[in-house]
Write a protein that holds these residues in place. Structure first.
Motif, PDB file in Angstrom:
ATOM      1  N   ASP A   1      96.295  54.896  73.102  1.00 48.06           N
ATOM      2  CA  ASP A   1      96.104  55.752  74.268  1.00 48.06           C
ATOM      3  C   ASP A   1      97.389  56.584  74.393  1.00 48.06           C
ATOM      4  OD1 ASP A   1      96.011  56.903  76.747  1.00 48.06           O
ATOM      5  OD2 ASP A   1      95.192  55.151  77.762  1.00 48.06           O
ATOM      6  N   VAL A   2      97.308  57.827  73.998  1.00 48.80           N
ATOM      7  CA  VAL A   2      98.508  58.669  73.868  1.00 48.80           C
ATOM      8  C   VAL A   2      99.247  58.814  75.207  1.00 48.80           C
ATOM      9  CG1 VAL A   2      99.305  61.017  73.355  1.00 48.80           C
ATOM     10  CG2 VAL A   2      97.613  59.926  71.893  1.00 48.80           C
ATOM     11  N   LEU A   3      98.492  58.887  76.296  1.00 54.07           N
ATOM     12  CA  LEU A   3      99.142  59.096  77.591  1.00 54.07           C
ATOM     13  C   LEU A   3      99.803  57.818  78.091  1.00 54.07           C
ATOM     14  CD1 LEU A   3      96.398  61.300  79.279  1.00 54.07           C
ATOM     15  CD2 LEU A   3      98.364  62.017  77.929  1.00 54.07           C
ATOM     16  N   ALA A   4      99.255  56.679  77.701  1.00 57.71           N
ATOM     17  CA  ALA A   4      99.823  55.406  78.156  1.00 57.71           C
ATOM     18  C   ALA A   4     100.917  54.903  77.217  1.00 57.71           C
ATOM     19  CB  ALA A   4      98.721  54.364  78.273  1.00 57.71           C
ATOM     20  N   GLN A   5     100.805  55.230  75.939  1.00 58.58           N
ATOM     21  CA  GLN A   5     101.782  54.742  74.950  1.00 58.58           C
ATOM     22  C   GLN A   5     102.337  55.923  74.140  1.00 58.58           C
ATOM     23  OE1 GLN A   5      98.626  52.141  73.367  1.00 58.58           O
ATOM     24  NE2 GLN A   5     100.210  50.560  73.336  1.00 58.58           N
ATOM     25  N   PRO A   6     103.031  56.825  74.824  1.00 55.68           N
ATOM     26  CA  PRO A   6     103.451  58.043  74.130  1.00 55.68           C
ATOM     27  C   PRO A   6     104.411  57.793  72.961  1.00 55.68           C
ATOM     28  CG  PRO A   6     104.482  57.894  76.303  1.00 55.68           C
ATOM     29  CD  PRO A   6     103.462  56.812  76.223  1.00 55.68           C
ATOM     30  N   ARG A   7     105.276  56.788  73.112  1.00 57.50           N
ATOM     31  CA  ARG A   7     106.271  56.570  72.050  1.00 57.50           C
ATOM     32  C   ARG A   7     105.600  56.089  70.758  1.00 57.50           C
ATOM     33  NH1 ARG A   7     110.800  53.726  70.396  1.00 57.50           N
ATOM     34  NH2 ARG A   7     110.031  51.728  71.119  1.00 57.50           N
ATOM     35  N   LEU A   8     104.586  55.279  70.933  1.00 56.05           N
ATOM     36  CA  LEU A   8     103.849  54.791  69.774  1.00 56.05           C
ATOM     37  C   LEU A   8     103.127  55.960  69.082  1.00 56.05           C
ATOM     38  CD1 LEU A   8     103.803  51.901  68.894  1.00 56.05           C
ATOM     39  CD2 LEU A   8     101.596  51.590  70.008  1.00 56.05           C
ATOM     40  N   ALA A   9     102.594  56.841  69.915  1.00 62.97           N
ATOM     41  CA  ALA A   9     101.894  58.016  69.357  1.00 62.97           C
ATOM     42  C   ALA A   9     102.877  58.917  68.613  1.00 62.97           C
ATOM     43  CB  ALA A   9     101.227  58.789  70.488  1.00 62.97           C
ATOM     44  N   ARG A  10     104.069  59.075  69.191  1.00 56.82           N
ATOM     45  CA  ARG A  10     105.064  59.964  68.552  1.00 56.82           C
ATOM     46  C   ARG A  10     105.442  59.469  67.159  1.00 56.82           C
ATOM     47  NH1 ARG A  10     108.263  59.435  73.750  1.00 56.82           N
ATOM     48  NH2 ARG A  10     107.006  60.723  75.132  1.00 56.82           N
ATOM     49  N   ARG A  11     105.459  58.154  66.984  1.00 54.55           N
ATOM     50  CA  ARG A  11     105.798  57.605  65.658  1.00 54.55           C
ATOM     51  C   ARG A  11     104.767  58.014  64.615  1.00 54.55           C
ATOM     52  NH1 ARG A  11     109.879  54.302  65.515  1.00 54.55           N
ATOM     53  NH2 ARG A  11     110.372  52.877  67.208  1.00 54.55           N
ATOM     54  N   ARG A  12     103.541  58.238  65.071  1.00 54.75           N
ATOM     55  CA  ARG A  12     102.447  58.486  64.119  1.00 54.75           C
ATOM     56  C   ARG A  12     102.216  59.951  63.818  1.00 54.75           C
ATOM     57  NH1 ARG A  12      97.422  54.485  64.332  1.00 54.75           N
ATOM     58  NH2 ARG A  12      98.510  52.556  64.760  1.00 54.75           N
ATOM     59  N   LEU A  13     102.932  60.812  64.517  1.00 50.81           N
ATOM     60  CA  LEU A  13     102.641  62.226  64.269  1.00 50.81           C
ATOM     61  C   LEU A  13     103.908  63.031  63.977  1.00 50.81           C
ATOM     62  CD1 LEU A  13     103.305  64.107  67.061  1.00 50.81           C
ATOM     63  CD2 LEU A  13     101.382  62.784  67.892  1.00 50.81           C
ATOM     64  N   GLY A  14     103.710  64.069  63.211  1.00 51.76           N
ATOM     65  CA  GLY A  14     104.767  65.044  62.985  1.00 51.76           C
ATOM     66  C   GLY A  14     104.299  66.346  63.605  1.00 51.76           C
ATOM     67  N   TYR A  15     105.161  67.000  64.341  1.00 51.91           N
ATOM     68  CA  TYR A  15     104.751  68.209  65.064  1.00 51.91           C
ATOM     69  C   TYR A  15     105.571  69.397  64.575  1.00 51.91           C
ATOM     70  CZ  TYR A  15     103.885  71.313  69.085  1.00 51.91           C
ATOM     71  OH  TYR A  15     103.542  72.369  69.890  1.00 51.91           O
ATOM     72  N   VAL A  16     104.881  70.407  64.127  1.00 56.12           N
ATOM     73  CA  VAL A  16     105.550  71.644  63.721  1.00 56.12           C
ATOM     74  C   VAL A  16     105.148  72.706  64.737  1.00 56.12           C
ATOM     75  CG1 VAL A  16     105.846  73.342  61.881  1.00 56.12           C
ATOM     76  CG2 VAL A  16     105.447  70.950  61.308  1.00 56.12           C
ATOM     77  N   ALA A  17     106.060  72.962  65.673  1.00 53.36           N
ATOM     78  CA  ALA A  17     105.735  73.862  66.784  1.00 53.36           C
ATOM     79  C   ALA A  17     105.780  75.314  66.333  1.00 53.36           C
ATOM     80  CB  ALA A  17     106.700  73.641  67.933  1.00 53.36           C
ATOM     81  N   GLN A  18     105.152  76.146  67.141  1.00 54.07           N
ATOM     82  CA  GLN A  18     105.072  77.573  66.818  1.00 54.07           C
ATOM     83  C   GLN A  18     106.451  78.228  66.898  1.00 54.07           C
ATOM     84  OE1 GLN A  18     102.352  79.551  69.400  1.00 54.07           O
ATOM     85  NE2 GLN A  18     102.519  81.510  68.377  1.00 54.07           N
TER      86      GLN A  18
END
Lengths: 335, 289
Positions: free
Chosen positions: A64-81
């Protein structure tokens, strides 16, 4: 799998997302297509935990990305505009900084930087200050920072905006390679060619809502037959266009006729059979309607957008360019 | 660009997600973020140089301005140079700390902060902690440079225990002002506004303190202001250290509302630092949470 359920977000009086529902399967390249201010960046920022939605749920696999944001961040790489680079640091130092922020061991970071520098062809300039990088170099470094920690999900916001053709094709090749290795790639774009070429599946967003989703070929096929664009005159009157529209609506084998006002009241529709065109031509003439031009083509993603919204992506972009307050958006993006 | 190596998602649970391991991660983040600030300083040392030059000019010019002041004019029979030294040391640390929010503000404005926030930081307070660490070190170096120059100019040097007092006073002041500056950096809309606040706050706070003149020289209203000014609570203990070997109960400030001891000054500074950090916590939680 990524799942957004009823995600809403407003910036003051402006609604950026109006209850967006979206499902992105794992292991594919998924495109978010839409004009500027359609809500693509907002959706990606919410997924990447940079922005809290006003309502809705966001799932990344079982997280649950909103409840466990840190766990979600570990799983994604973000390339912003428009993510800033530290102009004083070198690319290598930037990558090492990111390695520490993702809690990688120093030797792991060092090894990954060497790997990525070789694979993304950055070795020749990686030790130069970021302030001296071209757009293409910045994009490669952005991509490298997104990939440094081996995320199973890579999120890219307008990854090829402003890039030359060579850099653009090179980036596409890397994204395809990543997909082949099992990484889910979610990218936003307002470039039809990019999404059409790259994406296995896509969602089209308009004014913060989902207007179509599926495989590009399915979406185009669903329009039915050949795409016909009819122009009665170079700039037809509303009355003539309405008359022709009424005729087309009664015609069997014609589907989804739409008047495109920004293109001189041109009428777009889909004909089940190309032979219908001749019959239509005759019928229009019988009703005293002129024909300035009648063109046939295969349906495109732009047609999918046109059929759903009554305007082309280009028109939507142009309309948005006059109303968009980029300064206010920049302020809204600031933490 | 060629193919990338097969990915091995790092999503697996970490071996120990609490305790020592968590602190080690906070330390890793903090050191990396402060390391970035030190690298910037190393490659663009203008901030450091200007931060030392400005107070040095003050020390030399103001020192010369009142060089021929009658002896015994200042409390304790101090020379003006020695009197001024404490004020300039505090001013150096204060100015440096007041600018602490600028790098954070630029990171907010240019989107670099978002780059940091998308990383799985163990604690997002490590961004704040890194700034505190950097500014404290920078202020320490700048203050030492001023103290050394003042010593060369014949304005004295605090002994071993005196140095400890100076270090504690400056640390408390820097913590308090850094907290204020970081709070402003997250609360204000842009760097123009932050610079305006810094510009407006800097010199008036200096003039409305005991940095340049004792309370007895001031009109009553200004003496009240100066006696309430946190800078005076930092200046007077350092001045006392330069003037002898004070202890915690030595009266260092004869304020209109009563006598203030060295211990009280330190308590006020510690309280202020604590209060400022507590008051910006909700803001930080909102902006970084």
């Amino acid at each position: 799998m990524i799942r957004l359920e009823g995600v809403r977000k407003s910036y003051g009086a402006v609604q950026a997302l109006a209850g967006l529902d979206l499902e992105v399967p794992s292991g594919c390249i998924y495109g978010l297509l839409g004009p500027n201010a359609a809500g693509k960046t907002t959706a990606l920022r919410i997924l990447c935990t940079l922005l809290a939605p006003d309502a809705g749920r966001v799932w990344l696999d079982d997280i649950d990305v909103l409840a466990q944001p840190r766990l979600a961040r570990r799983r994604l790489g973000y390339v912003a505009q428009d993510a800033a680079l530290d102009k004083i640091l070198s690319g290598r130092e930037m990558l090492h900084l990111h390695g520490a922020l993702y809690h990688l061991r120093r030797d792991t970071t060092r090894r990954r930087v060497v790997e990525l520098a070789a694979r993304l062809e950055m070795a020749a300039w990686l030790d130069r200050p970021c302030g001296a990088y071209s757009g293409g170099m910045r994009r490669r470094l952005d991509l490298a920072t997104g990939l440094l920690h081996h995320p199973p999900l890579l999120v890219l916001d307008e990854p090829t905006a402003g890039l030359d053709l060579e850099s653009r094709y090179a980036l596409w090749a890397v994204l395809r390679q990543l997909k082949a290795e099992g990484t889910t790639v979610l990218l936003s774009s307002h470039d039809l060619e990019e999404v059409n070429t790259l994406a296995d599946e896509l969602a089209i967003l308009d004014q913060g809502a989902l207007i179509a989703a599926g495989q590009p070929s399915q979406l185009k096929a669903a329009l039915g037959g050949e795409r016909i664009t009819l122009k009665l005159r170079e700039f037809a009157s509303d009355g003539e266009a309405s008359q022709a529209l009424a005729l087309l609506q009664q015609q069997a084998g014609v589907s989804q006729p739409v008047v495109n006002r920004s293109q001189g009241n041109a009428i777009s529709f889909f004909a089940r059979d190309a032979r219908l065109v001749e019959a239509l031509r005759q019928q229009l003439q019988d009703h005293g309607l002129p024909i300035f031009c009648l063109s046939q083509s295969q349906p495109s993603l732009d047609d999918v957008y046109l059929q759903a919204t009554g305007r082309t992506l280009m028109d939507a972009e142009l309309a948005m360019a006059t109303t968009r307050d980029t300064k206010a958006e920049q302020k809204a993006a600031m933490r | 660009m060629t193919g990338l190596p097969a990915h091995s998602p790092s999503a697996a649970p970490r071996p120990a997600d609490s305790g020592v391991f968590a602190w080690a991660e906070v330390l890793q983040e903090t050191l990396a973020l402060s390391g970035r600030l030190f690298l910037q300083l190393q490659r663009r040392p203008t901030t450091l140089v200007a931060g030392v030059l400005q107070p040095l000019v003050w020390l030399v010019l103001f020192g010369a301005l009142f060089q021929r002041a009658p002896e015994g004019l200042l409390p304790g029979g101090l020379s003006y140079g020695r009197f001024l030294g404490a004020g300039i040391i505090v001013f150096t640390a204060f100015s440096g700390a007041l600018n602490a929010g600028l790098p954070v503000m630029f990171d907010r404005e240019f989107g670099f902060l978002n780059r940091l926030l998308v990383a799985p930081l163990r604690s997002r307070y490590s961004i704040v902690l890194a700034s505190v660490l950097y500014i404290t070190s920078l202020s320490g170096v700048q203050s030492l440079a001023i103290m050394g120059t003042a010593a060369v100019m014949g304005n004295g040097w605090p002994g071993g225990s005196g140095l400890v007092v100076v270090a504690i006073v400056l640390l408390l002041l820097v913590l308090a002002v850094t907290g204020l500056s970081l709070g402003l950096a997250f609360a204000l809309p842009g760097h123009i506004e932050l610079l305006a606040v810094i510009f407006v706050a800097n010199l008036p706070l200096l003039f409305a303190s005991t940095a340049l003149a004792p309370l007895s020289f001031m009109p009553p209203w200004l003496a009240w202001l100066a006696a309430l000014n946190p800078l005076s609570f930092a200046i007077e203990p350092i001045r006392a250290v330069y003037n002898g070997s004070p202890n915690w109960s030595t009266v260092v400030l004869d304020a209109p509302y009563g006598s203030v001891t060295m211990g009280a000054c330190l308590l006020v500074l510690a309280g202020l630092a604590g209060l400022l950090f507590l008051s910006i916590r909700p803001l930080l939680r909102r902006k970084l949470g």
